[in-house]
Scaffold this motif. Sequence first.
Motif, mmCIF file in Angstrom:
data_model
loop_
_atom_site.group_PDB
_atom_site.id
_atom_site.type_symbol
_atom_site.label_atom_id
_atom_site.label_comp_id
_atom_site.label_asym_id
_atom_site.label_seq_id
_atom_site.Cartn_x
_atom_site.Cartn_y
_atom_site.Cartn_z
ATOM 1 N N ARG A 1 35.917 160.384 81.979
ATOM 2 C CA ARG A 1 37.304 160.530 82.406
ATOM 3 C C ARG A 1 38.250 160.306 81.228
ATOM 4 N NH1 ARG A 1 38.859 158.888 87.787
ATOM 5 N NH2 ARG A 1 40.447 157.683 86.705
ATOM 6 N N VAL A 2 39.366 161.023 81.250
ATOM 7 C CA VAL A 2 40.301 160.919 80.135
ATOM 8 C C VAL A 2 40.929 159.534 80.066
ATOM 9 C CG1 VAL A 2 42.348 161.740 81.405
ATOM 10 C CG2 VAL A 2 42.158 162.127 78.934
ATOM 11 N N ARG B 1 46.944 162.216 82.305
ATOM 12 C CA ARG B 1 46.457 162.020 83.676
ATOM 13 C C ARG B 1 46.822 163.206 84.567
ATOM 14 N NH1 ARG B 1 43.467 160.415 86.217
ATOM 15 N NH2 ARG B 1 44.279 158.962 87.767
ATOM 16 N N GLU C 1 44.228 165.800 84.185
ATOM 17 C CA GLU C 1 42.940 165.393 84.750
ATOM 18 C C GLU C 1 42.881 165.578 86.265
ATOM 19 O OE1 GLU C 1 39.886 161.913 83.678
ATOM 20 O OE2 GLU C 1 41.811 161.186 84.421
ATOM 21 N N ARG D 1 35.133 165.270 89.593
ATOM 22 C CA ARG D 1 35.684 163.912 89.633
ATOM 23 C C ARG D 1 35.794 163.423 91.070
ATOM 24 N NH1 ARG D 1 38.471 165.876 85.142
ATOM 25 N NH2 ARG D 1 40.128 166.760 86.413
ATOM 26 N N ASP E 1 43.895 158.301 91.053
ATOM 27 C CA ASP E 1 43.003 159.227 91.740
ATOM 28 C C ASP E 1 43.113 159.079 93.241
ATOM 29 O OD1 ASP E 1 41.945 160.647 89.642
ATOM 30 O OD2 ASP E 1 40.349 159.220 89.274
#
Length: 333
Positions: A2-3, A279, A282, A310, A324
């Motif tokens: 994940r970034v 973000r 992502e 993800r 998220d």
Amino acid sequence: MRVDHIRLVVQAFCFVFLMYGGLVALSIGNALPTMACIYVEDRAGSCFLYPFQRFLSMPWGALFGSALTGFLVYLGTFFLWAFVLGKLFCGWICPLGFLQDLLTRLREKAGIRGARFRWATRDRFQWVKYALLVLLIVLPMGIGNSLAGLPRFTGDLAVPFCQICPGKPLLPVFHGDTSHFIIDFSSITKVILTTLSMVIAGLFLVGSFVKRRFICAFCPMAALLSLFDRIACTDLHKKGDACTRCGNCFRACPMEIREIADIRDKKHMVTQDCMLCLRCIEVCPEDKALSATFLGFPVFSASADGFLKRQAVIGRQGVAPEGDELAREGNSQ
């Protein structure tokens, strides 16, 4: 990976380097567009704002005479840093940003839900960072010179922002130095500034625990870097016709930038509060709707496949980080 995990690793490395690099004689100068505090001993680089205020406190004759070459070189160094990396300094390098992100992770581990500003509230306080920027320019200038015929300001106002910046008391603690946690009673001006310093340090700790990147909304360095938003080599591009306005990007954004979701006819999306944490990219479910670029070339783009992977990982784990979790809520509505 994940970034945000990659970003955390980069932040931790930059924090250690900036805070302790001087122990091994490393230094990248004193014109960094980030809050690497001048009061930290053995640092490897320091914030642009401290020398900037010192230069401005000189009499005009000295600043535009014997000190002019040094001042121009110093400004040029800052402009080069800001032009190449822009807001990446805020999201990936700033020590105070790193501490705020650690407080956010601590809150998430404790299972405490964070606060969010209403849009109107965020807009109402946009002026604060610019007011601080103006004051840190004007107040030092009034020390060495008479502004509009007024008496010169007291020397206690030298580097006024650095005297109230939360980095001054907090960052030296990582070297075991707590000497800046004081109220200085040597003059009225010092009492006011050091009291403000303690209050702002407290707000930093409490506010950053409750709300992601709380203090960044008021940071004059962010205001200064925003001057480079349209010309910096690093950028955030939006492909409006690919955007479905699902709102994932806004809900995941630590700075709660609603324009990233609302605006579809604007290509350059780095706003005054953006810290290029990536973000938004992502959590975007649309192919190439959002892209991070360097010199116009995409280096990280949104993809439906990456988004679904993800979400599958989050589903298996059963627990999602706050950004998220919010993105999933929005996608299900």
